[in-house]
Scaffold this active site. Structure first.
Site, short mmCIF file in Angstrom:
data_model
loop_
_atom_site.label_atom_id
_atom_site.label_comp_id
_atom_site.label_asym_id
_atom_site.label_seq_id
_atom_site.Cartn_x
_atom_site.Cartn_y
_atom_site.Cartn_z
NE ARG A 15 -1.08 2.53 2.92
CZ ARG A 15 -0.51 3.59 3.31
NH1 ARG A 15 -0.59 4.75 2.71
NH2 ARG A 15 -0.03 3.77 4.62
CG ASP A 16 3.17 4.46 2.89
OD1 ASP A 16 3.14 5.26 2.25
OD2 ASP A 16 3.43 4.61 4.18
CG HIS A 207 3.86 4.92 9.26
ND1 HIS A 207 2.94 4.13 8.39
CD2 HIS A 207 4.29 5.93 8.36
CE1 HIS A 207 3.06 4.38 7.19
NE2 HIS A 207 3.58 5.48 6.87
CG HIS A 209 7.71 7.73 5.01
ND1 HIS A 209 7.54 7.37 3.90
CD2 HIS A 209 6.37 7.42 5.73
CE1 HIS A 209 6.02 6.80 3.70
NE2 HIS A 209 5.52 6.89 4.94
CB CYS A 240 3.72 10.51 1.14
SG CYS A 240 2.00 11.29 1.23
CG ASN A 249 6.58 3.19 4.93
OD1 ASN A 249 6.08 3.26 3.78
ND2 ASN A 249 6.03 3.80 5.99
P1 HMG Z 1 -13.11 14.38 -2.27
O1 HMG Z 1 -12.88 14.85 -3.91
O2 HMG Z 1 -13.17 15.52 -1.40
O3 HMG Z 1 -14.39 13.34 -2.31
O4 HMG Z 1 -11.98 13.37 -1.90
P2 HMG Z 1 -15.82 13.45 -2.80
O5 HMG Z 1 -16.42 12.74 -1.80
O6 HMG Z 1 -16.28 14.68 -3.15
O7 HMG Z 1 -16.00 12.68 -4.08
C1 HMG Z 1 -15.10 12.87 -5.23
C2 HMG Z 1 -15.14 11.65 -6.22
O8 HMG Z 1 -14.32 10.51 -5.53
C3 HMG Z 1 -16.60 11.23 -6.60
O9 HMG Z 1 -16.55 10.70 -8.12
C4 HMG Z 1 -16.57 10.10 -5.67
O10 HMG Z 1 -17.39 9.09 -6.01
C5 HMG Z 1 -15.38 9.55 -5.48
P3 HMG Z 1 -16.87 11.40 -9.11
O11 HMG Z 1 -18.46 11.65 -8.66
O12 HMG Z 1 -16.12 12.61 -9.19
O13 HMG Z 1 -16.66 10.52 -10.33
N1 HMG Z 1 -14.79 8.94 -4.38
C6 HMG Z 1 -14.35 7.61 -4.29
N2 HMG Z 1 -13.95 6.56 -5.09
C7 HMG Z 1 -13.46 5.41 -4.66
N3 HMG Z 1 -13.39 5.17 -3.23
C8 HMG Z 1 -13.69 6.08 -2.49
C9 HMG Z 1 -14.19 7.30 -2.72
N4 HMG Z 1 -14.65 8.40 -1.93
C10 HMG Z 1 -14.81 9.32 -3.10
N5 HMG Z 1 -13.39 5.79 -1.18
C11 HMG Z 1 -11.10 11.50 -0.59
C12 HMG Z 1 -11.86 12.79 -0.68
C13 HMG Z 1 -10.68 11.05 0.66
C14 HMG Z 1 -11.98 10.41 -1.38
C15 HMG Z 1 -9.76 11.98 -1.53
O14 HMG Z 1 -9.11 12.72 -1.24
C16 HMG Z 1 -8.96 10.62 -1.58
O15 HMG Z 1 -9.23 9.51 -1.91
N6 HMG Z 1 -7.74 10.71 -0.89
C17 HMG Z 1 -6.63 9.51 -0.92
C18 HMG Z 1 -5.62 9.99 -0.21
C19 HMG Z 1 -4.63 8.94 -0.10
O16 HMG Z 1 -4.88 7.83 -0.18
N7 HMG Z 1 -3.56 9.26 0.36
C20 HMG Z 1 -2.53 8.46 0.61
C21 HMG Z 1 -2.68 7.63 1.83
S1 HMG Z 1 -2.21 8.20 3.24
C22 HMG Z 1 -0.56 8.09 3.69
O17 HMG Z 1 0.03 7.74 2.72
C23 HMG Z 1 0.09 8.33 4.90
C24 HMG Z 1 0.18 7.15 5.98
O18 HMG Z 1 0.94 6.24 5.24
C25 HMG Z 1 0.98 7.64 7.08
C26 HMG Z 1 2.00 8.52 6.86
O19 HMG Z 1 3.10 8.04 6.39
O20 HMG Z 1 2.06 9.58 7.55
C27 HMG Z 1 -0.88 6.46 6.18
MG MG Z 2 3.24 6.40 4.94
#
Ligand code: HMG
Ligand code: MG
Length: 301
Positions: A15-16, A207, A209, A240, A249
Protein backbone atom coordinates in the site's frame (compact mmCIF):
# COMPACT_ATOMS: atom_id res chain seq x y z
CA UNK A 1 14.00 1.18 30.22
CA UNK A 2 13.41 -2.46 29.29
CA UNK A 3 12.68 -3.13 25.66
CA UNK A 4 9.44 -4.83 24.61
CA UNK A 5 9.84 -8.62 24.50
CA UNK A 6 7.60 -8.92 21.45
CA UNK A 7 7.17 -6.63 18.48
CA UNK A 8 4.48 -6.71 15.83
CA UNK A 9 5.32 -5.53 12.32
CA UNK A 10 2.70 -4.06 10.03
CA UNK A 11 3.81 -4.56 6.44
CA UNK A 12 2.74 -1.54 4.42
CA UNK A 13 4.78 -2.15 1.24
CA UNK A 14 1.87 -3.18 -1.02
CA UNK A 15 0.00 0.00 0.00
CA UNK A 16 2.33 2.78 1.19
CA UNK A 17 5.08 1.39 -1.03
CA UNK A 18 3.26 0.84 -4.30
CA UNK A 19 0.87 3.83 -4.02
CA UNK A 20 3.72 6.10 -4.96
CA UNK A 21 5.10 4.22 -7.96
CA UNK A 22 4.54 6.04 -11.22
CA UNK A 23 4.49 3.12 -13.67
CA UNK A 24 1.50 0.77 -13.84
CA UNK A 25 1.89 -2.37 -11.73
CA UNK A 26 -0.19 -5.37 -12.67
CA UNK A 27 -2.60 -7.02 -10.26
CA UNK A 28 -0.66 -10.30 -10.54
CA UNK A 29 2.54 -8.64 -9.32
CA UNK A 30 0.72 -7.05 -6.39
CA UNK A 31 -0.89 -10.37 -5.48
CA UNK A 32 2.47 -12.12 -5.68
CA UNK A 33 3.99 -9.50 -3.36
CA UNK A 34 1.27 -9.94 -0.74
CA UNK A 35 1.53 -13.74 -0.92
CA UNK A 36 5.34 -13.62 -0.70
CA UNK A 37 5.07 -11.43 2.40
CA UNK A 38 2.64 -13.73 4.20
CA UNK A 39 4.83 -16.71 3.26
CA UNK A 40 7.82 -14.90 4.83
CA UNK A 41 5.95 -14.78 8.13
CA UNK A 42 4.42 -11.29 8.17
CA UNK A 43 1.24 -11.52 10.21
CA UNK A 44 -0.24 -8.19 9.07
CA UNK A 45 -0.23 -6.91 5.50
CA UNK A 46 -1.79 -3.67 4.31
CA UNK A 47 -2.89 -4.83 0.88
CA UNK A 48 -4.25 -1.64 -0.67
CA UNK A 49 -6.54 1.38 -0.41
CA UNK A 50 -10.16 2.05 -1.20
CA UNK A 51 -9.65 5.70 -2.06
CA UNK A 52 -10.53 7.82 -5.07
CA UNK A 53 -8.71 6.46 -8.15
CA UNK A 54 -8.39 10.05 -9.34
CA UNK A 55 -6.35 10.88 -6.27
CA UNK A 56 -4.22 7.74 -6.08
CA UNK A 57 -4.45 5.83 -9.40
CA UNK A 58 -2.02 3.13 -8.32
CA UNK A 59 -4.46 1.78 -5.73
CA UNK A 60 -7.36 1.50 -8.20
CA UNK A 61 -7.05 -2.29 -8.47
CA UNK A 62 -7.21 -3.02 -4.75
CA UNK A 63 -10.43 -5.07 -4.99
CA UNK A 64 -8.81 -7.31 -7.63
CA UNK A 65 -5.75 -7.73 -5.45
CA UNK A 66 -7.90 -8.82 -2.51
CA UNK A 67 -9.71 -11.27 -4.78
CA UNK A 68 -6.41 -12.76 -5.97
CA UNK A 69 -4.44 -13.29 -2.77
CA UNK A 70 -4.18 -16.62 -1.02
CA UNK A 71 -5.24 -15.85 2.53
CA UNK A 72 -3.20 -17.55 5.20
CA UNK A 73 -4.60 -18.33 8.62
CA UNK A 74 -3.29 -15.97 11.28
CA UNK A 75 -2.56 -13.19 8.79
CA UNK A 76 -4.52 -9.94 8.90
CA UNK A 77 -5.17 -8.39 5.49
CA UNK A 78 -6.04 -4.69 5.77
CA UNK A 79 -6.78 -1.64 3.63
CA UNK A 80 -7.19 2.11 3.92
CA UNK A 81 -10.76 3.44 3.83
CA UNK A 82 -11.16 7.22 4.10
CA UNK A 83 -14.96 7.34 3.99
CA UNK A 84 -18.10 5.18 3.91
CA UNK A 85 -17.79 4.63 0.17
CA UNK A 86 -14.31 3.24 0.69
CA UNK A 87 -15.43 1.17 3.63
CA UNK A 88 -18.28 -0.44 1.66
CA UNK A 89 -15.82 -1.45 -1.06
CA UNK A 90 -13.36 -2.71 1.55
CA UNK A 91 -16.01 -4.84 3.23
CA UNK A 92 -17.06 -6.29 -0.12
CA UNK A 93 -13.45 -7.31 -0.65
CA UNK A 94 -13.40 -9.17 2.63
CA UNK A 95 -10.89 -7.02 4.50
CA UNK A 96 -10.14 -8.09 8.05
CA UNK A 97 -9.26 -4.57 9.16
CA UNK A 98 -9.39 -1.07 7.77
CA UNK A 99 -7.46 2.08 8.55
CA UNK A 100 -8.60 5.68 8.58
CA UNK A 101 -6.00 8.39 8.15
CA UNK A 102 -5.92 11.86 9.65
CA UNK A 103 -3.13 14.42 9.80
CA UNK A 104 -1.62 16.52 12.54
CA UNK A 105 -1.29 19.49 10.18
CA UNK A 106 -4.16 21.33 8.52
CA UNK A 107 -2.35 21.92 5.23
CA UNK A 108 -1.47 18.24 4.81
CA UNK A 109 -5.03 17.21 5.67
CA UNK A 110 -6.33 19.46 2.86
CA UNK A 111 -3.81 18.16 0.32
CA UNK A 112 -4.19 14.50 1.23
CA UNK A 113 -7.91 14.09 1.86
CA UNK A 114 -9.37 17.43 0.79
CA UNK A 115 -10.80 18.48 4.16
CA UNK A 116 -9.81 19.94 7.51
CA UNK A 117 -8.67 17.82 10.44
CA UNK A 118 -11.99 18.37 12.22
CA UNK A 119 -13.96 17.46 9.09
CA UNK A 120 -11.88 14.32 8.65
CA UNK A 121 -12.51 13.20 12.21
CA UNK A 122 -16.23 13.81 11.79
CA UNK A 123 -16.12 11.74 8.59
CA UNK A 124 -14.21 8.90 10.23
CA UNK A 125 -16.57 8.47 13.20
CA UNK A 126 -19.34 6.72 11.19
CA UNK A 127 -16.70 4.74 9.25
CA UNK A 128 -15.32 3.37 12.53
CA UNK A 129 -18.79 2.67 13.87
CA UNK A 130 -19.95 0.89 10.72
CA UNK A 131 -16.76 -1.16 10.44
CA UNK A 132 -16.95 -2.26 14.04
CA UNK A 133 -20.59 -3.22 13.64
CA UNK A 134 -19.29 -5.64 10.96
CA UNK A 135 -16.63 -7.00 13.34
CA UNK A 136 -13.91 -5.22 11.38
CA UNK A 137 -11.34 -3.50 13.55
CA UNK A 138 -10.10 -0.04 12.67
CA UNK A 139 -6.60 1.31 12.92
CA UNK A 140 -5.96 5.05 12.87
CA UNK A 141 -3.08 6.93 11.30
CA UNK A 142 -1.85 10.40 12.07
CA UNK A 143 0.41 11.91 9.40
CA UNK A 144 3.05 14.61 9.75
CA UNK A 145 3.75 13.82 13.39
CA UNK A 146 7.36 15.01 13.19
CA UNK A 147 7.02 17.70 10.55
CA UNK A 148 4.83 18.80 7.66
CA UNK A 149 5.94 19.50 4.08
CA UNK A 150 3.77 22.65 4.03
CA UNK A 151 3.74 23.91 7.63
CA UNK A 152 7.15 22.82 8.93
CA UNK A 153 7.21 22.05 12.64
CA UNK A 154 4.31 20.23 14.21
CA UNK A 155 3.76 20.36 17.98
CA UNK A 156 3.57 16.97 19.72
CA UNK A 157 0.53 18.30 21.59
CA UNK A 158 -1.30 18.68 18.29
CA UNK A 159 -0.43 15.06 17.39
CA UNK A 160 -1.67 14.00 20.82
CA UNK A 161 -5.03 15.73 20.28
CA UNK A 162 -5.66 13.98 16.96
CA UNK A 163 -4.44 10.61 18.28
CA UNK A 164 -6.69 10.92 21.32
CA UNK A 165 -9.72 11.60 19.12
CA UNK A 166 -9.00 8.59 16.91
CA UNK A 167 -8.58 6.34 19.94
CA UNK A 168 -11.74 7.75 21.53
CA UNK A 169 -13.84 7.06 18.43
CA UNK A 170 -12.79 3.40 18.52
CA UNK A 171 -9.51 2.95 16.68
CA UNK A 172 -7.85 0.11 18.57
CA UNK A 173 -4.41 1.43 17.65
CA UNK A 174 -3.06 4.72 16.38
CA UNK A 175 0.01 4.74 14.15
CA UNK A 176 2.06 7.92 14.26
CA UNK A 177 3.46 8.71 10.83
CA UNK A 178 6.63 10.63 10.15
CA UNK A 179 5.40 11.17 6.61
CA UNK A 180 8.40 13.16 5.39
CA UNK A 181 11.04 11.41 7.45
CA UNK A 182 12.49 14.53 9.09
CA UNK A 183 12.17 13.17 12.63
CA UNK A 184 15.16 12.39 14.84
CA UNK A 185 15.54 9.99 17.75
CA UNK A 186 15.25 12.83 20.25
CA UNK A 187 12.10 14.22 18.66
CA UNK A 188 10.64 10.71 18.46
CA UNK A 189 11.15 10.11 22.18
CA UNK A 190 9.56 13.46 23.04
CA UNK A 191 6.66 12.68 20.73
CA UNK A 192 5.82 9.36 22.43
CA UNK A 193 6.31 10.97 25.85
CA UNK A 194 3.66 13.59 25.02
CA UNK A 195 1.24 11.41 23.02
CA UNK A 196 1.64 8.60 25.58
CA UNK A 197 -0.05 10.83 28.16
CA UNK A 198 -3.22 10.86 26.04
CA UNK A 199 -3.19 7.37 24.48
CA UNK A 200 -1.70 4.33 26.26
CA UNK A 201 1.58 3.30 24.66
CA UNK A 202 0.33 -0.22 23.97
CA UNK A 203 -2.19 1.39 21.61
CA UNK A 204 0.44 3.37 19.68
CA UNK A 205 2.57 2.37 16.71
CA UNK A 206 5.46 4.02 14.86
CA UNK A 207 5.47 4.66 11.11
CA UNK A 208 8.75 6.13 9.92
CA UNK A 209 9.68 7.20 6.43
CA UNK A 210 13.42 7.21 5.81
CA UNK A 211 13.95 10.41 3.81
CA UNK A 212 16.72 11.68 6.11
CA UNK A 213 18.10 8.22 6.95
CA UNK A 214 16.76 8.39 10.51
CA UNK A 215 13.99 5.81 10.38
CA UNK A 216 15.85 2.91 12.00
CA UNK A 217 17.17 5.18 14.75
CA UNK A 218 13.61 6.36 15.29
CA UNK A 219 12.39 2.77 15.59
CA UNK A 220 15.01 2.15 18.27
CA UNK A 221 14.09 5.38 20.06
CA UNK A 222 10.45 4.25 20.02
CA UNK A 223 11.39 0.84 21.46
CA UNK A 224 13.06 2.69 24.32
CA UNK A 225 9.73 4.45 24.87
CA UNK A 226 7.95 1.09 25.08
CA UNK A 227 6.41 1.12 21.61
CA UNK A 228 6.03 -2.43 20.26
CA UNK A 229 4.27 -2.04 16.88
CA UNK A 230 5.99 -0.69 13.77
CA UNK A 231 4.92 -0.16 10.20
CA UNK A 232 7.55 -1.03 7.63
CA UNK A 233 7.80 -1.54 3.91
CA UNK A 234 9.66 -4.40 2.27
CA UNK A 235 12.72 -3.15 0.34
CA UNK A 236 11.93 0.33 1.70
CA UNK A 237 9.37 0.82 -1.06
CA UNK A 238 7.36 3.96 -1.27
CA UNK A 239 6.93 7.60 -0.55
CA UNK A 240 3.89 9.79 -0.29
CA UNK A 241 2.05 11.31 -3.24
CA UNK A 242 1.30 14.41 -1.15
CA UNK A 243 4.76 14.92 0.36
CA UNK A 244 7.23 15.86 -2.38
CA UNK A 245 10.60 14.16 -2.05
CA UNK A 246 9.52 11.86 0.78
CA UNK A 247 11.08 8.43 0.39
CA UNK A 248 9.80 5.06 1.45
CA UNK A 249 9.16 3.65 4.87
CA UNK A 250 11.86 2.05 6.92
CA UNK A 251 12.67 -1.27 5.22
CA UNK A 252 11.05 -4.27 6.89
CA UNK A 253 14.25 -6.30 6.40
CA UNK A 254 16.25 -3.66 8.32
CA UNK A 255 13.78 -3.60 11.21
CA UNK A 256 13.79 -7.41 11.41
CA UNK A 257 17.60 -7.39 11.55
CA UNK A 258 17.58 -4.73 14.27
CA UNK A 259 15.07 -6.69 16.32
CA UNK A 260 16.95 -9.97 15.89
CA UNK A 261 20.04 -8.23 17.26
CA UNK A 262 18.05 -7.13 20.29
CA UNK A 263 16.82 -10.68 20.88
CA UNK A 264 13.27 -9.72 19.94
CA UNK A 265 11.65 -12.42 17.86
CA UNK A 266 9.29 -11.45 15.06
CA UNK A 267 8.64 -14.90 13.57
CA UNK A 268 9.79 -13.58 10.20
CA UNK A 269 12.05 -15.52 7.84
CA UNK A 270 14.57 -12.84 6.85
CA UNK A 271 15.85 -14.75 3.83
CA UNK A 272 12.34 -15.19 2.41
CA UNK A 273 11.60 -11.54 3.11
CA UNK A 274 14.72 -10.42 1.24
CA UNK A 275 13.66 -12.56 -1.72
CA UNK A 276 10.16 -11.01 -1.67
CA UNK A 277 11.63 -7.50 -1.63
CA UNK A 278 14.07 -8.20 -4.43
CA UNK A 279 11.35 -9.71 -6.59
CA UNK A 280 9.16 -6.61 -6.47
CA UNK A 281 12.21 -4.35 -7.00
CA UNK A 282 13.01 -6.33 -10.16
CA UNK A 283 9.42 -5.88 -11.35
CA UNK A 284 9.64 -2.14 -10.69
CA UNK A 285 13.17 -1.81 -12.04
CA UNK A 286 14.23 0.05 -8.94
CA UNK A 287 17.13 -0.36 -6.53
CA UNK A 288 16.49 -2.28 -3.33
CA UNK A 289 16.08 0.25 -0.51
CA UNK A 290 16.96 -2.19 2.26
CA UNK A 291 20.60 -2.04 3.40
CA UNK A 292 20.24 -5.45 5.04
CA UNK A 293 18.88 -6.96 1.81
CA UNK A 294 21.75 -5.48 -0.19
CA UNK A 295 24.32 -6.73 2.31
CA UNK A 296 22.92 -10.24 2.46
CA UNK A 297 22.69 -10.42 -1.32
CA UNK A 298 26.28 -9.20 -1.73
CA UNK A 299 27.46 -11.85 0.74
CA UNK A 300 25.54 -14.57 -1.07
CA UNK A 301 27.29 -13.42 -4.29
P1 HMG B 1 -13.09 14.38 -2.44
O1 HMG B 1 -12.82 14.75 -3.87
O2 HMG B 1 -13.20 15.46 -1.43
O3 HMG B 1 -14.33 13.40 -2.31
O4 HMG B 1 -11.97 13.37 -2.00
P2 HMG B 1 -15.82 13.47 -2.74
O5 HMG B 1 -16.59 12.74 -1.71
O6 HMG B 1 -16.21 14.88 -3.10
O7 HMG B 1 -15.82 12.58 -4.07
C1 HMG B 1 -15.18 12.98 -5.26
C2 HMG B 1 -15.09 11.80 -6.22
O8 HMG B 1 -14.31 10.74 -5.63
C3 HMG B 1 -16.46 11.17 -6.53
O9 HMG B 1 -16.37 10.64 -7.84
C4 HMG B 1 -16.55 10.03 -5.56
O10 HMG B 1 -17.38 9.00 -5.98
C5 HMG B 1 -15.11 9.56 -5.52
P3 HMG B 1 -16.94 11.43 -9.11
O11 HMG B 1 -18.38 11.65 -8.80
O12 HMG B 1 -16.13 12.71 -9.22
O13 HMG B 1 -16.68 10.50 -10.25
N1 HMG B 1 -14.78 8.88 -4.27
C6 HMG B 1 -14.27 7.64 -4.19
N2 HMG B 1 -13.95 6.73 -5.12
C7 HMG B 1 -13.46 5.55 -4.69
N3 HMG B 1 -13.27 5.25 -3.39
C8 HMG B 1 -13.57 6.14 -2.44
C9 HMG B 1 -14.12 7.39 -2.83
N4 HMG B 1 -14.51 8.48 -2.13
C10 HMG B 1 -14.92 9.37 -3.03
N5 HMG B 1 -13.38 5.83 -1.15
C11 HMG B 1 -11.09 11.56 -0.70
C12 HMG B 1 -11.88 12.87 -0.70
C13 HMG B 1 -10.71 11.21 0.71
C14 HMG B 1 -11.96 10.46 -1.32
C15 HMG B 1 -9.82 11.78 -1.58
O14 HMG B 1 -9.14 12.89 -1.14
C16 HMG B 1 -8.90 10.60 -1.59
O15 HMG B 1 -9.23 9.51 -2.05
N6 HMG B 1 -7.67 10.79 -1.08
C17 HMG B 1 -6.73 9.71 -1.04
C18 HMG B 1 -5.60 10.08 -0.20
C19 HMG B 1 -4.63 8.93 -0.08
O16 HMG B 1 -4.92 7.76 -0.34
N7 HMG B 1 -3.39 9.28 0.34
C20 HMG B 1 -2.36 8.34 0.53
C21 HMG B 1 -2.60 7.48 1.75
S1 HMG B 1 -2.26 8.33 3.29
C22 HMG B 1 -0.59 8.10 3.55
O17 HMG B 1 0.09 7.63 2.69
C23 HMG B 1 -0.01 8.43 4.90
C24 HMG B 1 0.25 7.21 5.77
O18 HMG B 1 1.11 6.30 5.12
C25 HMG B 1 0.88 7.64 7.10
C26 HMG B 1 2.08 8.57 6.90
O19 HMG B 1 3.05 8.19 6.27
O20 HMG B 1 1.97 9.69 7.41
C27 HMG B 1 -1.05 6.48 6.08
MG1 MG C 1 3.29 6.48 5.08
Amino acid sequence: MTLPSKVRLVEVGPRDGLQNEKQPIGVADKVRLVDDLSAAGLSYVEVGSFVSPKWVPQMAGSAEVFAGIRRQPGVTYAALAPNLKGLEAALESGVEEVAVFAAASEAFSQRNINCSIAESLARFAPVVEYARSHQVRVRGYVSCVLGCPYEGEVAPEQVARVARELAAMGCYEVSLGDTIGTGTAGATRRLFEVVGREVPRERLAGHFHDTYGQALANVYASLLEGIAVFDASVAGLGGCPYAKGATGNVATEDVVYLLQGLGIDTGIDLEALVAAGQRICDVLGRANGSRVARALQARAG
